[in-house]
Each structure stands twice: as structure tokens, then as C-alpha cells.
Design an enzyme around this catalytic site. Structure first.
Site, PDB file in Angstrom:
ATOM      1  N   THR A   1      29.809  41.594 -25.642  1.00  0.00           N
ATOM      2  CA  THR A   1      29.423  41.148 -26.983  1.00  0.00           C
ATOM      3  C   THR A   1      27.936  40.848 -27.065  1.00  0.00           C
ATOM      4  O   THR A   1      27.272  41.174 -28.057  1.00  0.00           O
ATOM      5  CB  THR A   1      30.212  39.871 -27.345  1.00  0.00           C
ATOM      6  OG1 THR A   1      31.600  40.129 -27.185  1.00  0.00           O
ATOM      7  CG2 THR A   1      29.928  39.441 -28.768  1.00  0.00           C
ATOM      8  N   THR A   2      27.387  40.228 -26.021  1.00  0.00           N
ATOM      9  CA  THR A   2      25.976  39.824 -26.012  1.00  0.00           C
ATOM     10  C   THR A   2      25.042  41.033 -26.068  1.00  0.00           C
ATOM     11  O   THR A   2      23.875  40.903 -26.441  1.00  0.00           O
ATOM     12  CB  THR A   2      25.695  38.970 -24.760  1.00  0.00           C
ATOM     13  OG1 THR A   2      26.597  37.862 -24.765  1.00  0.00           O
ATOM     14  CG2 THR A   2      24.278  38.436 -24.731  1.00  0.00           C
TER      15      THR A   2
ATOM     16  N   TYR B   1      40.195  41.552 -35.283  1.00  0.00           N
ATOM     17  CA  TYR B   1      40.407  41.914 -36.682  1.00  0.00           C
ATOM     18  C   TYR B   1      41.870  42.197 -37.014  1.00  0.00           C
ATOM     19  O   TYR B   1      42.403  41.685 -37.989  1.00  0.00           O
ATOM     20  CB  TYR B   1      39.540  43.126 -37.090  1.00  0.00           C
ATOM     21  CG  TYR B   1      39.563  43.394 -38.581  1.00  0.00           C
ATOM     22  CD1 TYR B   1      38.830  42.604 -39.447  1.00  0.00           C
ATOM     23  CD2 TYR B   1      40.340  44.421 -39.115  1.00  0.00           C
ATOM     24  CE1 TYR B   1      38.868  42.838 -40.824  1.00  0.00           C
ATOM     25  CE2 TYR B   1      40.387  44.654 -40.477  1.00  0.00           C
ATOM     26  CZ  TYR B   1      39.645  43.864 -41.324  1.00  0.00           C
ATOM     27  OH  TYR B   1      39.684  44.075 -42.685  1.00  0.00           O
TER      28      TYR B   1
ATOM     29  N   TYR C   1      39.638  39.620 -21.591  1.00  0.00           N
ATOM     30  CA  TYR C   1      38.614  38.797 -22.227  1.00  0.00           C
ATOM     31  C   TYR C   1      39.215  38.144 -23.467  1.00  0.00           C
ATOM     32  O   TYR C   1      39.555  38.825 -24.433  1.00  0.00           O
ATOM     33  CB  TYR C   1      37.409  39.676 -22.591  1.00  0.00           C
ATOM     34  CG  TYR C   1      36.238  38.969 -23.250  1.00  0.00           C
ATOM     35  CD1 TYR C   1      36.101  37.581 -23.235  1.00  0.00           C
ATOM     36  CD2 TYR C   1      35.240  39.711 -23.888  1.00  0.00           C
ATOM     37  CE1 TYR C   1      35.027  36.952 -23.836  1.00  0.00           C
ATOM     38  CE2 TYR C   1      34.156  39.096 -24.486  1.00  0.00           C
ATOM     39  CZ  TYR C   1      34.056  37.724 -24.467  1.00  0.00           C
ATOM     40  OH  TYR C   1      32.981  37.101 -25.073  1.00  0.00           O
TER      41      TYR C   1
ATOM     42  N   ARG D   1      35.774  35.072 -31.872  1.00  0.00           N
ATOM     43  CA  ARG D   1      35.349  36.390 -32.356  1.00  0.00           C
ATOM     44  C   ARG D   1      36.522  37.286 -32.759  1.00  0.00           C
ATOM     45  O   ARG D   1      36.360  38.172 -33.594  1.00  0.00           O
ATOM     46  CB  ARG D   1      34.509  37.110 -31.292  1.00  0.00           C
ATOM     47  CG  ARG D   1      33.134  36.485 -31.079  1.00  0.00           C
ATOM     48  CD  ARG D   1      32.293  37.335 -30.135  1.00  0.00           C
ATOM     49  NE  ARG D   1      30.979  36.763 -29.924  1.00  0.00           N
ATOM     50  CZ  ARG D   1      29.914  36.980 -30.703  1.00  0.00           C
ATOM     51  NH1 ARG D   1      30.033  37.746 -31.770  1.00  0.00           N
ATOM     52  NH2 ARG D   1      28.749  36.437 -30.408  1.00  0.00           N
TER      53      ARG D   1
ATOM     54  N   LYS E   1      38.309  36.562 -18.413  1.00  0.00           N
ATOM     55  CA  LYS E   1      37.158  35.812 -18.913  1.00  0.00           C
ATOM     56  C   LYS E   1      37.700  34.961 -20.052  1.00  0.00           C
ATOM     57  O   LYS E   1      38.027  35.473 -21.129  1.00  0.00           O
ATOM     58  CB  LYS E   1      36.050  36.752 -19.403  1.00  0.00           C
ATOM     59  CG  LYS E   1      34.840  36.010 -19.983  1.00  0.00           C
ATOM     60  CD  LYS E   1      33.810  36.971 -20.562  1.00  0.00           C
ATOM     61  CE  LYS E   1      32.660  36.194 -21.204  1.00  0.00           C
ATOM     62  NZ  LYS E   1      31.670  37.089 -21.855  1.00  0.00           N
TER      63      LYS E   1
ATOM     64  N   ILE F   1      31.101  34.360 -16.541  1.00  0.00           N
ATOM     65  CA  ILE F   1      30.300  35.454 -17.105  1.00  0.00           C
ATOM     66  C   ILE F   1      29.465  34.797 -18.188  1.00  0.00           C
ATOM     67  O   ILE F   1      29.979  34.401 -19.235  1.00  0.00           O
ATOM     68  CB  ILE F   1      31.166  36.600 -17.637  1.00  0.00           C
ATOM     69  CG1 ILE F   1      31.911  37.264 -16.471  1.00  0.00           C
ATOM     70  CG2 ILE F   1      30.306  37.624 -18.376  1.00  0.00           C
ATOM     71  CD1 ILE F   1      32.885  38.353 -16.886  1.00  0.00           C
TER      72      ILE F   1
END
Length: 296
Positions: A46-47, A109, A135, A140, A164, A206
Site C-alpha cells: 500500500t505504501t 471494497y 495482510y 483500508r 501482517k 512490516i
């Protein structure tokens, strides 16, 4: 999966002022991690502003990191999405020989049920030629992968080796640690609770803050894994204000401001993200100089 114990960092994608991928800056960032104690690198999470990179840009990012790393640190690749077929197709066609694992986000979503999340990762586990890190990041994805689903996946698929965990819920993380198979790794995905998760039985982080302050973060994680609690918490509290700051106006806008202060890259982000405001930029510059003056 010893290579996933310790401090991994979710690499940013640096952009030039014209919003193109800054290959030279990305090389500098990789070298900065390698030279300052980071244990492994995560590409296209994402980052990395993965959602705004096209397929050609993703290939540039992947190859740049591989070339700059030169085999020095283990690499993890983000391969996830909310269309299970597309994720499976990528796993079946992409060369993953340079990576020790993939990091795959819970579907966003669509808001699947727990059974839908299980079936999604079942398909990924069956398609992936390398280990899978789950993850969970409800902030998000708008859905939470419950501990019971994580444990079910960990027990049913040997190549699902870690999670994660970024729900920001220490009780949830502890439940996974309590019930997990012996060799399954619980990796913090939330910098502020990294040390508590490690001390509860987690395997590391992470990190986002870790790529801006790799020496301090990786030392904190090492001390935590060694159960040197007081020394580890000293470093945690030195980092705590900066952790709040880098997420105050969105990720990766905050950490990119730190990289600008370090002289490693521009602070450019792509819309719909925008730069942090002047006040936060000044505070991040001050905290960067303060933290990097500390001898670890």
C-alpha cells in the site's frame, strides 16, 4: 521462514516532480535500508501507492529494487486485489524466483464474508509457487479478517506462513498468537503496536516508520525479540511521536516528507493523495533531525 523475522519495510515509490517514477531515488532508498539494519524489503504494498501505478511502472519498480538490492536482503512482493481471478492469474504468470514470499491483502471494497475471505486465500495458496503472507488491514479494506479465519487458513495451507496484522487491535493479535500453528508468524502491520505484539509472541514488523528511521526501528525490534524490554521501550518512545506524525495526514505523504528531509527523494505523491501541509512538514523535518542525531 526465518527471513521474515525482524524488521521488514514497505517501500515507497518515489516520484519526480513531474510524477514519473524516480528510479535513482528508489535505488538510494533501497541502499539506505540495506546499510541501516533492515532485515527484508516489501515491494508494491500500500505504501508504494500501488493503486496509482500502471503495469509498466510496477515492472520498473520491481526490477529497480531487485537490481539495487543485489541479493543482499530477502524480498517480498505485494500481489493482491479484490478480483480473485486476477490475483491467481498474476501468480501463475509472474516470475517470482527473486522473492521469498508474497504479501496479499484481504479483498477490499467487495466486503466479503469470512467464508469469502477464506475461499479467496484458498485460491491464492493453491496458485502461489512461493509462501504467502496474509495482510489484514480493516482500515483500508472495510472488512476484518477474524482470528478464526486466519487460524483456519494457517492450518489448512502449509504455504500460508504468516500474517501482517494491521487491525490496530492488540487483543486480536494476541488471539492469533495464542491459537496459531507453531511456525506461523504474526507480523505487526501497525508501527505503534509493533513492540507489544513482539513481546506477546509476534515475529517483527512490516514497517513504514522503519524506512525513514531504519537504525532505531530495527534495533527496537531486535531488542524486543531478545526480550530486553526496558531497552526496547526506550526506543519505542523515542519513535512514538514520529509514528503519529507520519500517519497524521495519510500514508505515504508523511514518510515521503521524511525522505525529503533526508535528501533521498522528493515528497511527491499522486492524486488522490496530496502532500502534508507546511506545519506537519516542518514538524517532520524537526523530528527527523532529532531522531537521526541519536546514537544507537
Amino acid at each position: 521462514m526465518q527471513s521474515l523475522i525482524g524488521t521488514g519495510v514497505a517501500l515507497v515509490t518515489p516520484f519526480k516532480k513531474d510524477f514519473s517514477v524516480d528510479v535513482e531515488a528508489l535505488k538510494k532508498i533501497v541502499h539506505y535500508q540495506v546499510d541501516n539494519g533492515i532485515d527484508y524489503l516489501v515491494i508494491l504494498g500500500t505504501t508504494a501507492e500501488n493503486a496509482t501505478l500502471d503495469s509498466e511502472e510496477k515492472e520498473v519498480v520491481i526490477q529497480t529494487v531487485i537490481d539495487a538490492n543485489q541479493g543482499r536482503l530477502p524480498l517480498v512482493l505485494g500481489v493482491g486485489g479484490n478480483d480473485t481471478r486476477n490475483v491467481v492469474s498474476e501468480l501463475q504468470t509472474r516470475d517470482l524466483s527473486k522473492f521469498v514470499a508474497i504479501l496479499s491483502v484481504s479483498p477490499y471494497y467487495n466486503k466479503p464474508t469470512q467464508e469469502g475471505i477464506y475461499q479467496h486465500f484458498k485460491a491464492i495458496a493453491e496458485a502461489s509457487p512461493i509462501p504467502v503472507i496474509l495482510y489484514n488491514v480493516p482500515g483500508r479494506t472495510s472488512s476484518n479478517m477474524l482470528p478464526s479465519t486466519v487460524i483456519r487458513l494457517a492450518n489448512d495451507f502449509k504455504n500460508i506462513v504468516a500474517i501482517k496484522e494491521a487491525a490496530g487491535d492488540i487483543v486480536q493479535a494476541m488471539k492469533i498468537i495464542q491459537d496459531k500453528p507453531k511456525d506461523f508468524l504474526v507480523i505487526s502491520g501497525d508501527d505503534m503496536v509493533t513492540l507489544p505484539i513482539i513481546l506477546a509472541g509476534g515475529s517483527g514488523v512490516i514497517s513504514v516508520i522503519g524506512e525513514g528511521f531504519p537504525k532505531l526501528t530495527s534495533q527496537m525490534v531486535r531488542l524486543g525479540l531478545q526480550r530486553k524490554v526496558d531497552e526496547a521501550y526506550q526506543l519505542h518512545y523515542l519513535l512514538a511521536d514520529s509514528i503519529n506524525m507520519i500517519f497524521e495526514q495519510g500514508n505515504p505523504a508523511g514518510i515521503k516528507e521524511v525522505f525529503k528531509s533526508l535528501g533521498l527523494s522528493e515528497n511527491t505523491v499522486r492524486l488522490p493523495l496530496v502532500n502534508v501541509d507546511e506545519d506537519l512538514a516542518n514538524r517532520l523535518c524537526e523530528v527527523e533531525k532529532k531522531i537521526n542525531a541519536i546514537k544507537v
